[in-house]
Scaffold this motif. Structure first.
Motif, PDB file in Angstrom:
ATOM      1  N   ASP A   1       4.251   1.565  -7.746  1.00 54.22           N
ATOM      2  CA  ASP A   1       4.046   0.200  -7.268  1.00 54.22           C
ATOM      3  C   ASP A   1       4.766  -0.020  -5.942  1.00 54.22           C
ATOM      4  O   ASP A   1       5.687   0.719  -5.587  1.00 54.22           O
ATOM      5  CB  ASP A   1       4.532  -0.811  -8.311  1.00 54.22           C
ATOM      6  N   PRO A   2       4.355  -1.029  -5.162  1.00 59.49           N
ATOM      7  CA  PRO A   2       4.984  -1.287  -3.857  1.00 59.49           C
ATOM      8  C   PRO A   2       6.438  -1.704  -4.017  1.00 59.49           C
ATOM      9  O   PRO A   2       6.799  -2.450  -4.927  1.00 59.49           O
ATOM     10  CB  PRO A   2       4.136  -2.436  -3.283  1.00 59.49           C
ATOM     11  N   GLN A   3       7.272  -1.214  -3.096  1.00 63.18           N
ATOM     12  CA  GLN A   3       8.696  -1.538  -3.087  1.00 63.18           C
ATOM     13  C   GLN A   3       9.145  -1.747  -1.646  1.00 63.18           C
ATOM     14  O   GLN A   3       8.533  -1.248  -0.709  1.00 63.18           O
ATOM     15  CB  GLN A   3       9.521  -0.410  -3.723  1.00 63.18           C
ATOM     16  N   GLY A   4      10.264  -2.472  -1.481  1.00 60.31           N
ATOM     17  CA  GLY A   4      10.857  -2.644  -0.165  1.00 60.31           C
ATOM     18  C   GLY A   4      10.402  -3.910   0.529  1.00 60.31           C
ATOM     19  O   GLY A   4       9.434  -4.565   0.135  1.00 60.31           O
TER      20      GLY A   4
ATOM     21  N   GLY B   1      -6.998   7.267   5.134  1.00 57.70           N
ATOM     22  CA  GLY B   1      -8.434   7.178   4.935  1.00 57.70           C
ATOM     23  C   GLY B   1      -8.944   7.981   3.759  1.00 57.70           C
ATOM     24  O   GLY B   1     -10.149   8.192   3.629  1.00 57.70           O
ATOM     25  N   LEU B   2      -8.043   8.400   2.853  1.00 55.63           N
ATOM     26  CA  LEU B   2      -8.458   9.236   1.725  1.00 55.63           C
ATOM     27  C   LEU B   2      -8.772   8.432   0.473  1.00 55.63           C
ATOM     28  O   LEU B   2      -9.545   8.884  -0.371  1.00 55.63           O
ATOM     29  CB  LEU B   2      -7.371  10.271   1.419  1.00 55.63           C
ATOM     30  N   ILE B   3      -8.154   7.270   0.300  1.00 51.65           N
ATOM     31  CA  ILE B   3      -8.466   6.428  -0.848  1.00 51.65           C
ATOM     32  C   ILE B   3      -8.631   4.990  -0.377  1.00 51.65           C
ATOM     33  O   ILE B   3      -8.213   4.625   0.733  1.00 51.65           O
ATOM     34  CB  ILE B   3      -7.374   6.476  -1.942  1.00 51.65           C
ATOM     35  N   ASN B   4      -9.226   4.174  -1.226  1.00 54.30           N
ATOM     36  CA  ASN B   4      -9.353   2.740  -0.996  1.00 54.30           C
ATOM     37  C   ASN B   4      -8.430   2.034  -1.980  1.00 54.30           C
ATOM     38  O   ASN B   4      -8.704   1.988  -3.182  1.00 54.30           O
ATOM     39  CB  ASN B   4     -10.801   2.295  -1.193  1.00 54.30           C
TER      40      ASN B   4
ATOM     41  N   ALA C   1       6.143  -4.819   1.363  1.00 53.41           N
ATOM     42  CA  ALA C   1       6.319  -3.842   0.289  1.00 53.41           C
ATOM     43  C   ALA C   1       5.245  -2.767   0.397  1.00 53.41           C
ATOM     44  O   ALA C   1       4.058  -3.064   0.508  1.00 53.41           O
ATOM     45  CB  ALA C   1       6.245  -4.537  -1.066  1.00 53.41           C
ATOM     46  N   LEU C   2       5.663  -1.509   0.358  1.00 53.99           N
ATOM     47  CA  LEU C   2       4.737  -0.388   0.510  1.00 53.99           C
ATOM     48  C   LEU C   2       4.914   0.596  -0.638  1.00 53.99           C
ATOM     49  O   LEU C   2       5.973   0.667  -1.263  1.00 53.99           O
ATOM     50  CB  LEU C   2       4.972   0.333   1.839  1.00 53.99           C
ATOM     51  N   SER C   3       3.860   1.356  -0.893  1.00 53.97           N
ATOM     52  CA  SER C   3       3.900   2.401  -1.907  1.00 53.97           C
ATOM     53  C   SER C   3       3.215   3.640  -1.349  1.00 53.97           C
ATOM     54  O   SER C   3       2.655   3.629  -0.247  1.00 53.97           O
ATOM     55  CB  SER C   3       3.189   1.946  -3.188  1.00 53.97           C
ATOM     56  N   ALA C   4       3.233   4.708  -2.142  1.00 56.28           N
ATOM     57  CA  ALA C   4       2.536   5.924  -1.730  1.00 56.28           C
ATOM     58  C   ALA C   4       1.040   5.681  -1.612  1.00 56.28           C
ATOM     59  O   ALA C   4       0.344   6.375  -0.859  1.00 56.28           O
ATOM     60  CB  ALA C   4       2.817   7.049  -2.726  1.00 56.28           C
ATOM     61  N   MET C   5       0.519   4.684  -2.336  1.00 58.91           N
ATOM     62  CA  MET C   5      -0.902   4.356  -2.237  1.00 58.91           C
ATOM     63  C   MET C   5      -1.244   3.821  -0.849  1.00 58.91           C
ATOM     64  O   MET C   5      -2.326   4.076  -0.322  1.00 58.91           O
ATOM     65  CB  MET C   5      -1.275   3.330  -3.305  1.00 58.91           C
TER      66      MET C   5
END
Length: 713
Positions: A142-145, A162-165, A151-155
């Motif tokens: 989940d997003p953190q920071g 451009g690899l996932i939506n 807040a950002l995550s690995a997603m």
């Protein structure tokens, strides 16, 4: 016990002679890439199975892949995990294969702020996307920071490549004032393929208590298309389905009745066949995890992903078995009863060890036999057999009535090279006597931790870090900080590696206290006596408000449960024209076994720092104690004192045993793996020409984006 039989699939609900109008979707969830990555045997299990999932998508010529959370196991995946994930997504989802559906919603919805590329990768003219991947975040990624980008995550990282939506990243209100008027806003991704229309709604993981509140208060606003076309509405969520407490799960009956299919992530036991919900028209499918992250009963079930075909508002689901999942078998032994049957005395350690080894060997034989059977069926289908893998084995032994047991780690050492988990293949447990006091569901009994009869390993296997933090905070005299909020901040620091969580919580609490005092006219903040009185007055108000809210919540929960019971007994289950016939499967496992590091007890909601992170209501019930109040020794302090003594005794005993051994055993060399040995080198591809946009069905008029409007419900 893992089932070797495929689940019963409902009869076909759609015709298969209209491929130009049929969506083909691969559903998966809880891939947990990077789980146990440093283990020399199991380190590549998650990435190998994720590779198989992508290969199944290519083999079945799907239009898209839909993931329902926890793609990664860690909130901050390692560079090696990110490298392998990015390489696999690029290898199997990019290419010259045309995207055969149209996007009807806004392509800029969910795009990165300040950048021009769209939020949906198939709409980017600079990318050749063959199989778009849509995913929400789970509780692990989940997003953190609170940085410049929020807040950002690995997603977010994979989305920017451009690899996932990345969908379902919703912002909850950051303040109580806005929480009264705002709710959880969910906008869909709208797609069309020929005559079929699909709306994908995503809600990334939020605290179960907050999600329960939003649903109960009817504040989850889903934007639905206003036109009269027949839309198939698919909802992706990642929450607790099994009840962990009054509000620490999401009831199945609380979703919008216009939803057709709910894809449920987070629960790891596989319930892939869609199940009806009492009194509701929608169905629920729970694919489960693709890798075992705990040695629990639900993880031992055969694991599947699903191929979903959608045509004109109807759907059909076909389970696809995952072959690269490591075999996992488990068994529970009531030792006292079995010893009586075998004629073994309870104090005969040699006889007990011989009996347990015999049971362990039987489990290994069963696991190998099941793997061979899967390979045989694969060969019959024309597929290649897989190489042998060391199985996961868990032998749970109920030692109630048996005075002493041997060291489980030494027991497992004899099975090194035969099982993948020799260190924890054997686990002992004793039945607890019924406690007179009422305990909260899923709350660990801390009295067990100071039981001198329990070994250290079993003491610590019965409690989680969150319980230790809560117990420690209860023993303190916090005068300003709320215990539940401080507990959440500490857990974010430990689990999410959020180094600023504690400082942000302290600063926000102090700011709130300062604002409350500033509102009170005539208060001299330099006078400590007056200031202390003001703190006490604020504490009394907070406690009264907390007691009132808790009473209201308990009353609402009772009314809600009564209403659900009435619906279940009076209303029939409606499948509707858009539903396939479902088979209800009950799961015997609630995924709450000891050692399960994937399902942590949820704490009360907390308020997050301002930004794009998920926020929760301000904590209540602050504890203010006098400075001279004496503190009793907490259970945790007593625990660690006893643990130190036990560990010292065990060390002395092990030293004596080592001196009696005739010759020391050579240490086994640690197996190493290389990236080259994990993946076969892919064949070189000729550069693919940029594919043309998908063509609309012959005779159909293209639908402009502006012609589609939304209406919040």
């Amino acid at each position: 016990m893992a089932s070797s039989l495929a689940p019963e699939v409902p009869a076909a609900a759609i015709p298969h002679n209209r491929p130009e109008d049929t969506f083909r979707i691969l559903l998966a969830t809880d891939n947990h890439i990077g789980y146990n990555e440093r283990d020399p045997i199991r380190g590549q299990d998650s990435i190998n199975t994720f590779k198989e999932i992508l290969q199944l998508a290519v083999k079945n010529e799907v239009d898209m892949i839909v993931l329902s959370g926890d793609l990664f196991h860690e909130n901050r995946p390692s560079r090696d995990v990110l490298y392998q994930t990015i390489a696999l997504l690029r290898e199997y989802t990019m290419g010259s294969k045309p995207v055969e559906f149209e996007l009807l919603s806004d392509p800029d919805e969910g795009k990165a702020d300040g950048y021009s590329f769209p939020g949906i990768n198939s709409e980017d003219p600079n990318l050749n996307v063959g199989i778009p991947v849509f995913s929400i975040h789970g509780n692990h990624d989940d997003p953190q920071g609170t940085g410049p980008a929020g807040a950002l995550s690995a997603m977010d990282l994979l989305s920017a490549t451009g690899l996932i939506n990345y969908i379902g990243k919703s912002d909850l209100p950051h303040a109580d004032e806005s929480a009264e008027t705002e709710g959880l806003l969910v906008k869909p991704v709208l797609l069309r393929k020929g005559s079929s229309h699909l709306a994908i709604y995503g809600i990334g993981n939020v605290k179960d208590t907050r999600m329960h509140y939003e649903l109960r208060s009817n504040r989850v606003r889903m934007y639905m298309p206003e036109d009269d076309r027949q839309w198939f509405n698919m909802l992706l969520i990642h929450q607790n389905r099994v009840k962990h407490g009054p509000q620490e799960s999401v009831p199945e009956t609380m979703f919008d009745e216009r939803v057709d299919l709910v894809v449920w992530g987070h629960e790891h036991d596989c319930r892939i066949i869609p199940e009806p919900v009492a009194g509701k028209p929608y169905l629920i499918t729970q694919p489960g995890s693709s890798v075992a992250t705990s040695l629990a009963e639900g993880e031992s079930l055969t694991k599947y992903v699903a191929l979903v075909e959608i045509l004109d508002g109807k759907f059909e689901l076909t389970p696809l078995e995952l072959r690269t999942v490591r075999p996992f078998v488990m068994e529970t032994v009531a030792l006292l009863d079995d010893l009586k049957e075998q004629g073994i005395e309870v104090d005969d350690q040699a006889g007990i060890n011989k009996f347990l080894k015999k049971r362990a060997v039987a489990l290994i034989t069963r696991a190998n036999r099941e793997r061979e059977e899967k390979n045989r069926r694969a060969v019959e289908r024309g597929e290649q057999p897989l190489e042998a893998m060391l199985p996961l084995v868990r032998l749970r032994v109920d030692t109630t009535g048996v005075p002493g047991m041997s060291n489980p780690i030494r027991f497992g050492q004899e099975f090194t090279g035969k099982v993948a988990n020799p260190k924890d293949m054997l686990v002992f447990n004793r039945q607890k006597q019924a406690a007179a006091k009422k305990t909260v569901a899923e709350a660990p009994d801390l009295d067990d931790l100071i039981d001198p009869d329990l070994p250290n390993a079993e003491k610590f296997s019965r409690i989680r870090v969150s319980a230790l933090v809560n117990e420690y905070l209860k023993a303190q005299s916090l005068e300003l900080l709320a215990e539940n909020g401080m507990s959440n901040a500490v857990m974010n620091y430990v689990d999410k590696d959020d180094t600023h969580s504690i400082s942000e919580f302290v600063q926000k609490t102090l700011k709130k206290m300062h604002n409350e005092i500033a509102k009170s006219k005539g208060v001299n903040v330099d006078n400590e006596t007056i200031l202390q009185e003001q703190f006490e007055r604020m504490k009394d108000l907070e406690e009264k408000r907390f007691d009132k809210e808790r009473a209201e919540e308990e009353e609402e929960d009772e009314e809600e449960e009564e209403e659900v019971r009435k619906i279940a007994t009076t209303k029939p289950i409606r499948n509707g024209n858009a539903k396939s016939k479902a088979v209800v499967e009950e799961s015997d496992d609630s995924m709450n076994g000891a050692g399960d590091d994937d399902f942590e007890d949820d704490e009360p909601p907390r308020t997050a720092a301002k930004g794009k992170g998920r926020a929760t209501p301000a904590s209540t019930g602050k504890k203010i104690a006098s400075a001279g109040k004496s503190k009793a020794k907490s259970k945790i302090e007593k625990l660690f004192e006893d643990s130190d003594e036990d560990m010292e005794q065990e060390f002395v005993q092990e030293s004596e045993l080592e001196e009696e051994e005739e010759a020391p055993k050579a240490k086994p060399k640690k197996a190493t793996t290389s990236r080259a040995s994990i993946w076969d080198a892919p064949a070189k591809k000729t550069p693919a020409a940029k594919k043309a946009p998908a063509q609309a069905k012959k005779g159909a008029k293209p639908v402009a984006q502006s012609q589609l409007s939304f209406a919040p419900t």
